[in-house]
Motif scaffolding. Structure first.
Motif, PDB file in Angstrom:
ATOM      1  N   LEU A 202       0.796  -1.233   0.000  1.00  0.00           N
ATOM      2  CA  LEU A 202       0.000   0.000   0.000  1.00  0.00           C
ATOM      3  C   LEU A 202       0.832   1.288   0.000  1.00  0.00           C
ATOM      4  O   LEU A 202       0.424   2.249  -0.647  1.00  0.00           O
ATOM      5  CB  LEU A 202      -0.982   0.010   1.173  1.00  0.00           C
ATOM      6  CG  LEU A 202      -2.302  -0.703   0.911  1.00  0.00           C
ATOM      7  CD1 LEU A 202      -3.202  -0.600   2.133  1.00  0.00           C
ATOM      8  CD2 LEU A 202      -3.011  -0.169  -0.301  1.00  0.00           C
ATOM      9  N   PRO A 203       1.979   1.372   0.660  1.00  0.00           N
ATOM     10  CA  PRO A 203       2.758   2.618   0.545  1.00  0.00           C
ATOM     11  C   PRO A 203       3.182   2.905  -0.894  1.00  0.00           C
ATOM     12  O   PRO A 203       3.136   4.050  -1.344  1.00  0.00           O
ATOM     13  CB  PRO A 203       3.974   2.376   1.438  1.00  0.00           C
ATOM     14  CG  PRO A 203       3.519   1.373   2.418  1.00  0.00           C
ATOM     15  CD  PRO A 203       2.544   0.499   1.695  1.00  0.00           C
ATOM     16  N   TRP A 204       3.585   1.877  -1.624  1.00  0.00           N
ATOM     17  CA  TRP A 204       3.962   2.074  -3.025  1.00  0.00           C
ATOM     18  C   TRP A 204       2.757   2.553  -3.846  1.00  0.00           C
ATOM     19  O   TRP A 204       2.875   3.480  -4.640  1.00  0.00           O
ATOM     20  CB  TRP A 204       4.500   0.766  -3.604  1.00  0.00           C
ATOM     21  CG  TRP A 204       4.850   0.880  -5.045  1.00  0.00           C
ATOM     22  CD1 TRP A 204       5.973   1.433  -5.569  1.00  0.00           C
ATOM     23  CD2 TRP A 204       4.043   0.469  -6.148  1.00  0.00           C
ATOM     24  NE1 TRP A 204       5.924   1.370  -6.946  1.00  0.00           N
ATOM     25  CE2 TRP A 204       4.749   0.784  -7.327  1.00  0.00           C
ATOM     26  CE3 TRP A 204       2.810  -0.146  -6.267  1.00  0.00           C
ATOM     27  CZ2 TRP A 204       4.255   0.518  -8.589  1.00  0.00           C
ATOM     28  CZ3 TRP A 204       2.303  -0.416  -7.532  1.00  0.00           C
ATOM     29  CH2 TRP A 204       3.035  -0.080  -8.673  1.00  0.00           C
ATOM     30  N   VAL A 205       1.600   1.922  -3.641  1.00  0.00           N
ATOM     31  CA  VAL A 205       0.384   2.325  -4.349  1.00  0.00           C
ATOM     32  C   VAL A 205       0.012   3.760  -3.979  1.00  0.00           C
ATOM     33  O   VAL A 205      -0.380   4.553  -4.841  1.00  0.00           O
ATOM     34  CB  VAL A 205      -0.779   1.356  -4.019  1.00  0.00           C
ATOM     35  CG1 VAL A 205      -2.092   1.850  -4.584  1.00  0.00           C
ATOM     36  CG2 VAL A 205      -0.472  -0.034  -4.547  1.00  0.00           C
ATOM     37  N   ALA A 206       0.157   4.119  -2.717  1.00  0.00           N
ATOM     38  CA  ALA A 206      -0.176   5.477  -2.276  1.00  0.00           C
ATOM     39  C   ALA A 206       0.714   6.511  -2.956  1.00  0.00           C
ATOM     40  O   ALA A 206       0.235   7.560  -3.393  1.00  0.00           O
ATOM     41  CB  ALA A 206      -0.037   5.582  -0.754  1.00  0.00           C
ATOM     42  N   VAL A 207       2.002   6.219  -3.076  1.00  0.00           N
ATOM     43  CA  VAL A 207       2.914   7.168  -3.722  1.00  0.00           C
ATOM     44  C   VAL A 207       2.590   7.293  -5.207  1.00  0.00           C
ATOM     45  O   VAL A 207       2.556   8.393  -5.758  1.00  0.00           O
ATOM     46  CB  VAL A 207       4.383   6.727  -3.512  1.00  0.00           C
ATOM     47  CG1 VAL A 207       5.323   7.512  -4.401  1.00  0.00           C
ATOM     48  CG2 VAL A 207       4.763   6.899  -2.056  1.00  0.00           C
ATOM     49  N   VAL A 208       2.326   6.182  -5.861  1.00  0.00           N
ATOM     50  CA  VAL A 208       2.013   6.222  -7.294  1.00  0.00           C
ATOM     51  C   VAL A 208       0.731   7.022  -7.530  1.00  0.00           C
ATOM     52  O   VAL A 208       0.673   7.874  -8.423  1.00  0.00           O
ATOM     53  CB  VAL A 208       1.899   4.792  -7.864  1.00  0.00           C
ATOM     54  CG1 VAL A 208       1.307   4.807  -9.257  1.00  0.00           C
ATOM     55  CG2 VAL A 208       3.256   4.118  -7.883  1.00  0.00           C
ATOM     56  N   LEU A 209      -0.306   6.774  -6.744  1.00  0.00           N
ATOM     57  CA  LEU A 209      -1.565   7.508  -6.926  1.00  0.00           C
ATOM     58  C   LEU A 209      -1.425   8.978  -6.553  1.00  0.00           C
ATOM     59  O   LEU A 209      -2.032   9.846  -7.178  1.00  0.00           O
ATOM     60  CB  LEU A 209      -2.682   6.867  -6.106  1.00  0.00           C
ATOM     61  CG  LEU A 209      -3.197   5.532  -6.626  1.00  0.00           C
ATOM     62  CD1 LEU A 209      -4.264   4.981  -5.698  1.00  0.00           C
ATOM     63  CD2 LEU A 209      -3.722   5.656  -8.035  1.00  0.00           C
ATOM     64  N   ALA A 210      -0.623   9.274  -5.540  1.00  0.00           N
ATOM     65  CA  ALA A 210      -0.471  10.668  -5.117  1.00  0.00           C
ATOM     66  C   ALA A 210       0.333  11.472  -6.135  1.00  0.00           C
ATOM     67  O   ALA A 210       0.129  12.678  -6.266  1.00  0.00           O
ATOM     68  CB  ALA A 210       0.215  10.732  -3.756  1.00  0.00           C
ATOM     69  N   ASN A 211       1.222  10.832  -6.866  1.00  0.00           N
ATOM     70  CA  ASN A 211       2.017  11.548  -7.854  1.00  0.00           C
ATOM     71  C   ASN A 211       1.362  11.600  -9.227  1.00  0.00           C
ATOM     72  O   ASN A 211       1.856  12.279 -10.113  1.00  0.00           O
ATOM     73  CB  ASN A 211       3.408  10.920  -7.977  1.00  0.00           C
ATOM     74  CG  ASN A 211       4.257  11.232  -6.783  1.00  0.00           C
ATOM     75  OD1 ASN A 211       4.108  12.280  -6.175  1.00  0.00           O
ATOM     76  ND2 ASN A 211       5.137  10.325  -6.438  1.00  0.00           N
ATOM     77  N   ASP A 212       0.269  10.882  -9.426  1.00  0.00           N
ATOM     78  CA  ASP A 212      -0.431  10.875 -10.703  1.00  0.00           C
ATOM     79  C   ASP A 212      -1.456  11.996 -10.708  1.00  0.00           C
ATOM     80  O   ASP A 212      -2.382  11.997  -9.898  1.00  0.00           O
ATOM     81  CB  ASP A 212      -1.127   9.534 -10.906  1.00  0.00           C
ATOM     82  CG  ASP A 212      -1.739   9.411 -12.277  1.00  0.00           C
ATOM     83  OD1 ASP A 212      -1.238  10.061 -13.202  1.00  0.00           O
ATOM     84  OD2 ASP A 212      -2.714   8.647 -12.410  1.00  0.00           O
TER      85      ASP A 212
END
Length: 101
Positions: A64-74
């Motif tokens: 989830l941290p990786w998914v959170a960073v990807v979604l937050a930067n998109d």
């Protein structure tokens, strides 16, 4: 010669301001990180009593941290790139927008 008018822009088609977009991305990131931390805590506690369920929860919340960073930067506008059309609207081939009658 008959000209077709373009439909007026709908208020929902207007993109978010940069400040609103940033705030939205921060909220998404924060929500996913809260889910991650709660999942790890509950998974760790369950691991002591029901190790299979606890381990599954830890594994599921791990990325989830990786998914959170990807979604937050998109940017939000990249995710909603699809053009909204009326269900009754018939699209014409390119170059056929003006017709003679």
């Amino acid at each position: 010669m008959r000209f077709r008018r373009r439909p007026p822009p709908v208020i929902t088609d207007v993109p978010m301001s940069p400040a609103e977009e940033r705030r939205h991305r921060e909220r998404v990131y924060a929500a996913l990180m809260v889910v991650h931390l709660v999942g790890l805590l509950v998974g760790g506690l369950l691991y002591l009593k029901a190790w299979g369920v606890g381990l599954a929860l830890i594994i599921l919340t791990g990325p989830l941290p990786w998914v959170a960073v990807v979604l937050a930067n998109d940017p939000v506008h990249r995710r909603s790139r699809r053009r909204r059309t009326d269900p009754g609207e018939v699209s014409e081939p390119p170059g056929k927008g003006i017709t003679d009658t």
